[in-house]
Design an enzyme around this catalytic site. Structure first.
Site, PDB file in Angstrom:
ATOM      1  N   HIS A  25       0.830  -1.176   0.120  1.00  0.00           N
ATOM      2  CA  HIS A  25       0.018   0.111   0.105  1.00  0.00           C
ATOM      3  C   HIS A  25       0.906   1.156   0.021  1.00  0.00           C
ATOM      4  O   HIS A  25       0.361   2.344   0.512  1.00  0.00           O
ATOM      5  CB  HIS A  25      -0.917  -0.044   1.249  1.00  0.00           C
ATOM      6  N   SER A  45      17.493  20.357 -15.156  1.00  0.00           N
ATOM      7  CA  SER A  45      16.228  21.130 -15.661  1.00  0.00           C
ATOM      8  C   SER A  45      17.054  22.499 -16.351  1.00  0.00           C
ATOM      9  O   SER A  45      18.060  22.920 -15.963  1.00  0.00           O
ATOM     10  CB  SER A  45      15.737  21.713 -14.192  1.00  0.00           C
ATOM     11  N   LYS A  95      18.377  20.560  -9.959  1.00  0.00           N
ATOM     12  CA  LYS A  95      17.660  19.270 -10.485  1.00  0.00           C
ATOM     13  C   LYS A  95      18.392  18.048 -11.017  1.00  0.00           C
ATOM     14  O   LYS A  95      19.396  18.222 -11.635  1.00  0.00           O
ATOM     15  CB  LYS A  95      16.499  19.632 -11.156  1.00  0.00           C
ATOM     16  N   GLU A 109      11.323   7.579 -16.616  1.00  0.00           N
ATOM     17  CA  GLU A 109      10.058   8.415 -16.727  1.00  0.00           C
ATOM     18  C   GLU A 109       9.621   7.956 -18.060  1.00  0.00           C
ATOM     19  O   GLU A 109       8.683   7.617 -18.496  1.00  0.00           O
ATOM     20  CB  GLU A 109       9.980   9.796 -16.381  1.00  0.00           C
TER      21      GLU A 109
END
Ligand code: ARG
Length: 464
Positions: A160, A282, A288, A295
């Site tokens: 969960h 970034s 970043k 992804e």
């Protein structure tokens, strides 16, 4: 193209509508089947020779020209993009005719593009599936190496998405090896099921010439011989469907690994760091470090699910036998194959670049009461029924939580109240993350020595 330049122009008058011709044309994507089309055509020439339709010398000329065509186009494929042919079969016929003249016009005797394209696709899938299996095995090897290196590294395991029990990072890696192992066997099984040769099925009713289909199937390396029903042979796309399904499930597995690791790389978790070679920055935020590779893998999974939906929907309610709808089988198939292959390759690089932060992982294992089940087991060992032990540990967790301590650091009065059976037990040592991991020592469990054994077994299997 004028009617007499077309493979089927005889009964037509006037030229086709240019927009329709472009719409009908598949050469832009089925050019990918060139080598398979040439291979199938060489085998068909030999089969026509055996059947007495072509003379031995004619067969030799055709086979040689088809071979030469293959070599030339491998070196320079530009003629493929410049051709006005309707599809790869038309392209090959024209090219052959330019070389051999009338002899080339005999090759299509007793054959249809329907059995031809079905055969090309199966030949193509054979090579592509083998490549995908090899790529999957590469990724499995990278994960097995990681498992070997992290067989003792404690990591929070979740259910969960809540901290559940500590596992080892190696155990987590091997979970994906199991999935990928099933993916390889799915790809292999799809090949076994589709190992029959459609050539000779002709348009739908079977060729009318005395072709030895057993010999033809053997010539093309189909282990299970010729297809047994010509109507099925020209309309069956189970092979493409099964391979796309195998790809989509494989992609689901990759997307789950991607998701786990994207979280592991977050500052919130901080368990894992990916190499610079697969990370991005970034354009605005200088600090970043983004896991774009993973992804994209997660995102590209959607494409392959789309490809599966396309091929399934394409065949739904399609009447026997061949219908032009089936030309739409190729782009989704090729996309699924290419996307899956690329994702396997990138994921392998990601895995090889990844480094766990053992300290962060260990620190994370200290929070979240992940040793609670182990504590309940200790109470069971001391004689309590499990349900009672569960209740007691639940109450102990509540007490520890309200005081901001871990279970091993409960004070004497809490221990006396909730865990009297464990008086005198050194909880810090029996509930240490190492002790907890070691206790999960069943076959398939997360105890380091089980993980090491599984990693060794996989290494051997992958080398075999
Ligand atoms: N380009 C076609 C395809 O991929 C080849 C088969 C065409 N057959 C036909 N009867 N029009 O499906």
């Amino acid at each position: 193209m004028s009617p007499n330049e077309k493979m089927w122009g005889g009964r037509f008058d006037g030229t086709g509508d240019p927009a329709f011709e472009a719409f009908n044309c598949s050469l832009g994507f089925d050019a990918r089947l060139l080598q398979e089309d040439l291979e199938g055509s060489r085998a068909w020439a030999r089969a026509l020779g055996q059947a007495g339709v072509l003379e031995e010398g004619e067969v030799e000329q055709l086979v040689a020209a088809l071979e030469q065509l293959g070599t030339e186009l491998r070196d320079d494929p530009t003629p493929l993009s410049q051709s006005a042919a309707e599809d790869i079969h038309g392209f090959v016929e024209h090219a052959l005719q330019a070389r051999l003249g009338d002899l080339a016009r005999k090759l299509h005797t007793g054959r249809s593009r329907n059995d031809q394209v079905a055969t090309d696709l199966k030949l193509h899938l054979r090579g592509q599936a083998a490549e995908l299996c090899a790529g999957t095995r590469e990724l499995m090897s990278a994960l097995v190496d990681l498992a070997h290196d992290t067989a003792e590294l404690a990591l929070p395991g979740h259910t969960h998405l809540q901290r559940a029990q500590a596992v080892t990072a190696g155990h987590h890696a091997l979970a994906y090896v199991e999935m990928l192992g099933r993916d390889v066997s799915r790809l292999e099984a799809a090949q076994v099921r589709s190992d029959t040769c459609p050539l000779g099925a002709a348009a739908l009713g079977g060729t009318a010439w005395p072709v030895d289909r057993e010999a033809l199937a053997a010539d093309l390396g189909f282990g299970a011989g010729p297809t047994r029903n010509s109507m099925d042979a020209v309309s069956d796309r189970d092979h493409a469907t099964e391979v796309i399904f195998a790809c989509s499930l494989l992609m689901v597995h990759l997307s789950r690994l991607a998701e786990d690791w994207i979280f592991y790389c977050s500052q919130e978790a901080g368990y894992l760091r990916l190499g610079d070679e697969v990370s991005t920055g970034s354009s605005l935020m200088p600090q970043k470090r983004n896991p774009d590779a993973l992804e994209l893998v997660r995102g590209k999974c959607a494409r392959v699910q789309g490809d599966l939906t396309t091929i399934l929907t394409l065949q739904k309610g399609l009447p026997l036998t061949y219908d032009k709808d089936l030309q739409e089988d190729k782009e989704c198939l090729f996309d699924a194959l290419d996307t899956t292959r690329a994702c396997l390759q990138v994921t392998t690089t990601v895995v090889r670049s990844a480094r766990y932060d053992a300290e962060r992982c260990r620190a994370a294992c200290a929070g979240g009461f992940m040793e609670a089940t182990d504590l309940a087991d200790l109470l069971v060992q001391a004689g309590l029924p499990f349900r009672d032990a569960h209740g007691r540990v639940g109450a102990a967790v509540r007490a520890a939580e309200s005081k901001g301590v871990c279970l091993a650091d409960l004070d004497a009065s809490d221990r006396e109240q909730h865990l009297p059976e464990l008086a005198g037990v050194d909880l810090a040592s029996v509930l240490s993350v190492e002790a907890c991991l070691d206790r999960h020592d069943c076959l398939g469990g997360t105890a380091p020595h089980q993980v090491q054994a599984q990693a060794r077994a996989w290494k051997e299997r992958l080398q075999a």
